[in-house]
Design an enzyme around this catalytic site. Structure first.
Site: not given
Length: 420
Positions: A314-316, A410
């Site tokens: 997720e993200c990072g 994502s």
């Protein structure tokens, strides 16, 4: 099991510092107290936990059902809920998910924290406007923050009809360091315990704690909710200051449903424990990109695991699974190379908002509420998407994320499950 909501007319009013001081002050008085934060937030809750010594809840009136919120909020100890932004500020177009929604759902009174540094008698129409705006949201009292002098305090108090629970005078001792996504993380604060003790001394002396506690109202009790199904039976989760953005309510759901959770530190170059799913949460990998790039055991373990183990970022965590990450200084760092993805912080662009997600493949194939908040620019993203997505107004967005083999991710952070 009483509760209160600490809110403000706008961001920057000092809600977090006041909340931390109150939590630590009640703890010092041996009053059992716990905390919650309104809306999507990973950083403030860790400060709350340090202040009161109890886990902090996330209560998101946009992404969670009222039943979910009531189930999370119920408990035996005094609950102080810190609002987000202004009291009535929420997602477009109508403010859904605002702190005021939590007040309506939980039936709790609101204490309005007002930055009075640039006003005197004008505080009256401001506070009165908030008090009368919505009959379902009760403003039970006011805390005056950033007061300039005893004379200034006297003018403010004289102008108000609502109970004034205290006045906090301006002091450099309550300043907190920050970065682009909010406060520096609790684990990075140079002397967190001393800061919390100072906040408790200053705020505990300025605010009538007995009067504040007397305003608390009972919370709903005995709310039972089925936990979210875990994405796998054995889940290995990255956890350190580069991968700190996980929601405890989701992890607890997975455990309550029988999943086995283990943790490891990529920054310490630890390999992921044997698992059915490796989860790389969000955080600040861009601040530790060189160290992550050189974490050979961690990276090689990921590459080997990807042959037969699901990996989700997720993200990072998503950026870490990509080919390269360019930091704010323009330096390019090789990442795991498991997704055809290149990201950059040298070209910053804000991406912010709630997301409704429909999983297309991978470990999250249901419907979810989530959020996106980052400044990374995507230079390359090739391959099948992970989610179809809409924004808070229901407008379709381009498909989000990537899936390549058993690896996916994502920029969206999942908050809770959602009905289709």
């Amino acid at each position: 099991m009483p509760g209160l909501i600490l809110a403000a007319p706008s961001s920057g009013s000092g809600k977090t510092t006041v909340t931390l001081g109150l939590l630590r002050a009640f703890r010092q008085r041996a009053t059992p107290v716990r905390a919650a934060k309104s809306g999507p937030d990973y950083i403030d809750p860790r400060f709350h936990e340090a202040a009161c010594g109890a886990p902090c809840l996330t209560l998101d009136a946009y992404a969670m059902s009222p039943k979910r919120i009531k189930a999370l909020a119920s408990g035996p100890d005094l609950l102080l809920i810190e609002g987000a932004m202004g009291l009535f500020d929420g997602a477009p177009p109508d403010g859904k998910g605002a702190t005021a929604d939590l007040a309506r759902i939980l039936g709790l009174p609101v204490i309005l924290i007002v930055d009075a540094s640039h006003m005197a008698q004008s505080i009256a129409p401001l506070v009165n406007g908030f008090a009368r705006y919505d009959p379902q949201v009760e403003i039970a009292g006011v805390i005056l923050n950033k007061v300039g002098s005893p004379r200034h305090e006297a003018m403010l108090r004289a102008a108000l009809d609502l109970p004034v629970l205290g006045a906090i005078h301006r002091t450099a001792a309550l300043a907190t360091p920050s970065r682009h996504l909010g406060l520096v993380q609790a684990g990075e604060h140079p002397d967190l315990q001393a800061f919390l003790d100072q906040a408790a001394d200053t705020i505990g002396e300025a605010i009538d704690l007995n009067a504040l506690q007397a305003l608390a109202r009972p919370l709903p009790s005995d709310i039972v909710r089925r936990p979210n199904a875990p994405p796998a039976q054995r889940i290995a989760i990255a956890r350190d200051i580069a991968f700190a953005f996980t929601y405890p309510h989701l992890l607890k759901d997975w455990q309550d449903a029988g999943a086995e959770l283990s943790f490891f530190s990529p920054l310490a170059d630890e390999p992921a424990p044997k698992a059915d799913l490796i989860f790389l949460p969000g955080g600040y990998p861009e601040l530790h990109a060189e160290q992550l790039s050189n974490a050979s055991n961690f990276m090689e373990n990921l590459r080997n695991a990807s042959k037969d183990t699901e990996i989700y970022g997720e993200c990072g965590g998503y950026m870490t699974l990509g080919e390269t990450l360019i930091d704010a200084d323009g330096h390019e760092h090789p990442m795991a190379g498991l997704l055809p993805l290149r990201t950059s912080f040298a070209r910053r662009k804000l991406h912010l908002g709630y997301r409704t997600l429909h999983g297309l493949s991978g470990p999250f194939t249901g419907h979810y509420k989530g959020h996106e908040f980052h400044y990374a620019t995507t230079l390359k993203a090739e391959g099948p998407a992970l989610f179809n997505a809409t924004d808070a107004e229901g407008t379709a967005l381009p498909p989000m994320g990537l899936r390549h083999g058993k690896v996916c991710g994502s920029f969206a952070h999942i908050i809770d499950s959602a009905l289709p």
